[in-house]
Write an enzyme that holds these catalytic residues in place. Structure first.
Site, PDB file in Angstrom:
ATOM      1  N   ASP A   5      -1.948 -53.470  10.696  1.00 17.03           N
ATOM      2  CA  ASP A   5      -1.311 -54.783  10.724  1.00 17.03           C
ATOM      3  C   ASP A   5      -0.573 -55.075   9.427  1.00 17.03           C
ATOM      4  O   ASP A   5       0.242 -56.003   9.372  1.00 17.03           O
ATOM      5  CB  ASP A   5      -2.369 -55.879  10.940  1.00 17.03           C
ATOM      6  CG  ASP A   5      -2.936 -55.857  12.346  1.00 17.03           C
ATOM      7  OD1 ASP A   5      -2.197 -55.460  13.252  1.00 17.03           O
ATOM      8  OD2 ASP A   5      -4.108 -56.237  12.521  1.00 17.03           O
ATOM      9  N   LYS A  29     -15.202 -44.186  25.357  1.00 16.57           N
ATOM     10  CA  LYS A  29     -15.071 -45.542  25.910  1.00 16.57           C
ATOM     11  C   LYS A  29     -13.752 -46.137  25.439  1.00 16.57           C
ATOM     12  O   LYS A  29     -13.229 -45.755  24.383  1.00 16.57           O
ATOM     13  CB  LYS A  29     -16.245 -46.426  25.486  1.00 16.57           C
ATOM     14  CG  LYS A  29     -16.205 -46.928  24.068  1.00 16.57           C
ATOM     15  CD  LYS A  29     -17.312 -47.955  23.849  1.00 16.57           C
ATOM     16  CE  LYS A  29     -17.102 -48.868  22.659  1.00 16.57           C
ATOM     17  NZ  LYS A  29     -16.999 -48.232  21.376  1.00 16.57           N
ATOM     18  N   ASP A  44      -5.770 -57.939  11.140  1.00 18.58           N
ATOM     19  CA  ASP A  44      -6.988 -57.573  10.421  1.00 18.58           C
ATOM     20  C   ASP A  44      -7.067 -56.100  10.017  1.00 18.58           C
ATOM     21  O   ASP A  44      -7.794 -55.745   9.115  1.00 18.58           O
ATOM     22  CB  ASP A  44      -8.243 -57.986  11.191  1.00 18.58           C
ATOM     23  CG  ASP A  44      -8.122 -57.663  12.677  1.00 18.58           C
ATOM     24  OD1 ASP A  44      -7.350 -56.751  13.015  1.00 18.58           O
ATOM     25  OD2 ASP A  44      -8.806 -58.309  13.483  1.00 18.58           O
ATOM     26  N   ASP A  84      -3.538 -63.206  17.041  1.00 19.27           N
ATOM     27  CA  ASP A  84      -4.464 -62.317  17.751  1.00 19.27           C
ATOM     28  C   ASP A  84      -5.333 -63.157  18.660  1.00 19.27           C
ATOM     29  O   ASP A  84      -5.473 -64.355  18.451  1.00 19.27           O
ATOM     30  CB  ASP A  84      -5.434 -61.677  16.754  1.00 19.27           C
ATOM     31  CG  ASP A  84      -4.817 -60.523  16.023  1.00 19.27           C
ATOM     32  OD1 ASP A  84      -3.801 -60.015  16.494  1.00 19.27           O
ATOM     33  OD2 ASP A  84      -5.375 -60.150  14.977  1.00 19.27           O
TER      34      ASP A  84
END
Ligand code: ATP
Length: 890
Positions: free
Chosen positions: A621, A444, A617, A330
């Site tokens: 995943d 957002k 995380d 990541d």
């Protein structure tokens, strides 16, 4: 009444608690009464059982048979010293069992201690405030807050929930997520009641508040824990290889014993004496302490890794780490610091900084909607810990909330109603709020996905339709910020008053915010080390390709002008063959990837024969973490579920810690080889005396008990010390070990048996004959077993073997490098091991007790001088061989 059938309020009342939780004082009192919330281990029985097992495993049985034969021999042919041998073999079994048990116990403790390093944390309500607690501090009546990715810490009854789904596989075996809600249920069983969540299960999605009604051993999980705890431990391929190897060696040893017995018979040796030798051969060759030592080496490695912030959850991971060839990493938080700060804003068509906003109040007023959005649209928790007030959650949101609150001013009249949560596939989130202007939706997320739900955009001149030209401008603005390594977030809002469906649609795009997240300072060096070590590092991020590339360049992950950048959308359209080929590119990067696609990458790389480590995380995943050879979860930012699925947890979320762990993993393998070379070498000088005795009819140069003194006495500690060597500086300068590379390679066997062992045997026999010769012994003369000359000669042989083994410790520290180039104090255990070895030898040679036990007698200084000289000569010969090898490899 059963708590499942009560209403939420009633269930709170039944536990003498309320929706604001217990007071701290009451919680303390209950903790004293109910005890800590953990599942106690059924320790004692297990310990006893594993101790008993040390006496009943395969080797122990071979040794028991040997002892029985010795006693039988004494019975049929008394007076041959067979009792002493029998007793000695039983002694071996005992010492060996205690030593193995001790090693295994230490290994287990070490692994258990690791678990303590990362205790489970929970968020709970105490006296109306959100606090973070250790899961072990929970008591019945506590209110806990649960969210996606959490492990449920105790048995709880829900009192409020939003879209909650749990995975109950650990308890019920059900693998599909189960919906849960707070309604009363007729169902009596807590296992299937829709309003309970049980300890040991995990939250797949949604949020909830729940009241704890059972903790520790009283939970359903506690009740079945004793079943799962006694289930077998996972063994590593290495441990299995060692076990298999030991078995083969033991069979060979037994076979060899049989052959010797036959040869002896053919040569006309007395049967019982002959039998004794056969037993000797077996005992000398059975690799008694091998397996526990391997286990202990692995466990010690996990401790060293923990010091370097990498927590291994299963021993097998240690060795897989050492052979890792690709790391899929990541970006945010692993390669970067996850310390976000707002650097630039794109508002109404122009770029600004936060200082500009502070200096020009006009901007804050004209674009207030964006700042209100930033202040309200988040998933943070405001918590109070020891009087401190802080925001808990994603650092990016903390930065945005800070910016929004500062620019938007007081938010009187604004109230959040609910939330459409963020996930890595949608890459955006929204909240619905009451505002003085009516109900609003604030959204957002990544620009591409926010654009999908907008139809207008705010420019300086006012609101304009979101046409192709406007989109181009926005994308160009994003590209510019992303090109500088900033993570870009788009903000949009819309009214949801007056009949409009309350969903993300028809919004106004208010602007873009660029956040900086600097790389971790250690990362460039760690990446360079990976390159040297032949390990590929591939960035897999949810972020924008330009941002990803800019960061990749900054940390030295990307150097070429034409790097291959593949996005999540591209991945959807690539066939397996195309992906296979794409992965051959020397520099490749994956951006805008959804968590589910990580799994695809892991599998594609594995098909190419790579050993893949992958970081993660979130809940999403978990499948990739499980599928990878090494799943790595973040200790700080990771969810419980990700940690549960991982093999390795990074205590500091830092990429550099992965590299440190790989280094330790490689060192373990090297160390086990050093240690094997060392203990295998001494088998040859133990066998050669028997061969010489049988074939050349000379007095037996080394007795069985003396062999045991070497194998289980003097060799033990130096061997362990070799298992604890620090990683060689060169360990990260060579390519990863091949998947099929064996621990016990032919090179190793040849070096130990055919070279070092032969040198030792030659030295031992030389000193043996030196003593006999000095006393005028002639070939063919037989010696009584108690004759002083015989005792001295065997003592000399034994002492020489030990002296050459002392030299061998240094020679085994590296298969290629000169021993003189290695620091003597780099591993103090070596010196300690040698001191113990010599101390034990002096005890055997010079004390009456030692003499009696091992059938030895004191020898003169000339014997030592000769032995030391031969050991030194062995050192010179091996160094010369290494030097020649180094030259020919160059
Ligand atoms: P990495 O996978 O390397 O950790 P990342 O954190 O950028 O990178 P994700 O968390 O999957 O990956 O985020 C993907 C994108 O989703 C981000 O680039 C951002 O545009 C958007 N995003 C991330 N977090 C949020 C959030 N809390 N709210 C809205 N959008 C978000």
């Amino acid at each position: 009444m059963h708590i499942q059938s009560l209403t939420a309020e009633q269930s709170l009342a039944s536990l003498h608690t309320s929706a604001v939780g217990l007071t701290s004082a009451e919680a303390q009192r209950r903790l004293a009464e109910f005890g800590p919330n953990h599942v106690e281990e059924v320790e004692r029985e297990r310990l006893l059982l594993s101790f008993v097992r040390e006496f009943t495993h395969f080797f122990a049985i071979i040794l028991w048979v040997g002892a029985a034969l010795a006693f039988l021999a004494e019975y049929f042919d008394p007076g041959q010293g067979m009792v002493r041998l029998g007793v000695a073999i039983v002694g071996v079994i005992l010492i060996n069992a205690v030593f193995s048990f001790w090693q295994e116990y230490r290994a287990e403790r070490a692994v258990a201690a690791l678990r303590q390093l990362l205790p489970q944390q929970v968020k709970a309500l105490r006296g109306g405030e959100i606090v973070e607690l250790l899961a072990s501090e929970l008591v019945p009546g506590d209110i806990v807050l649960l969210e996606e990715g959490d492990f449920v810490p105790a048995d709880c009854r829900l009192i409020e929930s939003f879209g909650l789904r749990v995975n109950t596989a650990t308890i019920t075996g059900e693998s599909l997520p189960q919906a849960r809600n707070a309604d009363p249920q007729p169902e009596m069983s807590p296992l299937s009641a829709k309003n309970s969540v049980l300890a040991g299960t995990s939250v797949v999605s949604g949020q909830a508040r729940a009241v704890v009604y059972a903790t520790g051993m009283r939970t359903e999980f506690g009740k079945i824990a004793h079943l799962t705890q006694t289930a077998g431990k996972a063994t590593s391929p290495l441990q299995r290889e060692i076990a298999r190897l030991s078995r083969i060696v033991a069979f060979l040893a037994t076979g060899m014993g049989g052959v010797f017995l036959l040869i002896g018979q053919a040569l006309g040796l007395p049967f019982w004496e002959n039998l004794l030798f056969a037993i000797g051969i077996i005992v000398a060759n059975v690799p008694e302490g091998l397996l526990p030592t391997v286990t202990l080496s692995l466990a010690m490695a996990t401790q060293r890794m923990a010091k370097r912030n990498a927590l291994v959850r299963h021993l097998p991971a240690v060795e897989t780490l050492g052979s890792t060839t690709v790391i899929l990493s990541d970006k945010t938080g692993t390669l970067t610091q996850n310390r976000m700060s707002v650097r630039r804003l794109w508002l109404g068509g122009g770029f600004f900084t936060q200082e500009d906003i502070a200096a020009q109040p006009r901007l804050a007023t004209e674009h207030r909607a964006l700042f209100v959005n930033a202040a309200l649209c988040h998933n943070l928790k405001e918590i109070h810990n020891n009087g401190k007030h802080e925001w808990l959650g994603d650092p990016m949101e903390v930065a945005l909330v800070g910016m929004g609150r500062q620019a938007a001013g007081a938010l009187d009249g604004f109230r959040r109603i609910d939330e459409i949560p963020f996930d890595t596939d949608r890459k955006r989130m929204s909240v619905r709020c009451e505002t003085p202007q009516g109900r609003m939706l604030y959204c957002k997320g990544a620009l591409e996905t926010v654009l999908e739900v907008c139809d207008s955009v705010q420019f300086d001149g006012g609101i304009a339709p979101l046409d192709a030209a406007a989109k181009t401008r926005l994308l160009a603005a994003q590209d510019e910020m992303a090109g500088a390594g900033l993570r870009v977030l788009a903000f949009a809002h819309g009214s949801i008053d007056g009949g409009l469906p309350a969903e993300e649609r028809g919004l106004i795009l208010a602007g873009l915010v660029g956040l900086e997240d600097p790389p971790r300072p250690e990362v460039p060096e760690a990446i360079a080390r990976c390159a040297e070590a032949g390990i590929r590092v591939i960035m897999v991020t949810g972020d924008h390709p330009h941002t990803a590339q800019a960061i990749a360049r900054e940390i030295g992950l990307m150097k070429s002008d034409q790097p291959v950048v593949i996005t999540g959308d591209d991945l959807l359209h690539l066939s397996p063959a195309q992906l296979h080929l794409a992965l051959d590119a020397p520099e490749i990067l994956f951006a805008r990837v959804a968590a589910v696609q990580k799994m695809q990458l892991v599998e594609a790389l594995q098909k190419k024969g790579e050993i893949v480590a992958v970081t993660g995380d979130g809940v999403n995943d978990a499948p990739a973490l499980k599928a990878a050879d090494i799943g790595i979860a973040m200790g700080v930012a990771g969810t419980d579920v990700a940690k549960g699925a991982a093999d390795l947890i990074l205590l500091d979320d830092n990429f550099a810690s992965i590299v440190a762990a790989i280094e330790e993993g490689r060192a373990v393998f090297d160390n086990l080889r050093k240690f094997l070379t060392y203990i295998l070498s001494s088998n040859i000088p133990e066998i050669v005396p028997y061969l010489a005795f049988v074939l050349f009819r000379i007095p037996l140069p080394l007795t069985i008990i003396q062999i045991l003194a070497v194998d289980l006495g003097t060799d033990m500690l130096p061997a362990l010390a070799l298992g604890a060597e620090k990683p060689d500086p060169d360990v990260m300068r060579r390519p990863p070990r091949a998947r099929n590379e064996r621990l016990l390679s032919w090179n190793l066997i040849a070096r130990a048996y055919l070279f070092l062992g032969v040198l030792e045997a030659a030295a031992a026999m030389a000193v043996f004959f030196f003593v006999l010769d000095a006393a005028g012994w002639q070939y063919g003369e037989s010696l009584a077993r108690t004759a002083p000359l015989y005792l001295q000669a065997t003592t000399a042989c034994l002492a020489t073997i030990v002296m050459t083994q002392v030299m061998n410790v240094f020679l085994c520290r590296h298969p290629l490098k000169s021993s003189l180039s290695l620091s003597l104090f780099g591993n103090p255990l070596i010196l300690l091991g040698i001191a113990a070895e010599l101390g034990l030898l002096l005890f055997i040679v010079y004390t009456p007790a030692g003499n009696w036990l091992f059938g030895t007698a004191p020898v003169g200084v000339e014997v030592w001088l000769f032995a030391v000289a031969l050991a030194a000569l062995m050192g010179v010969v091996e160094e010369a061989r290494k030097a020649w090898l180094r030259r020919s490899l160059r």
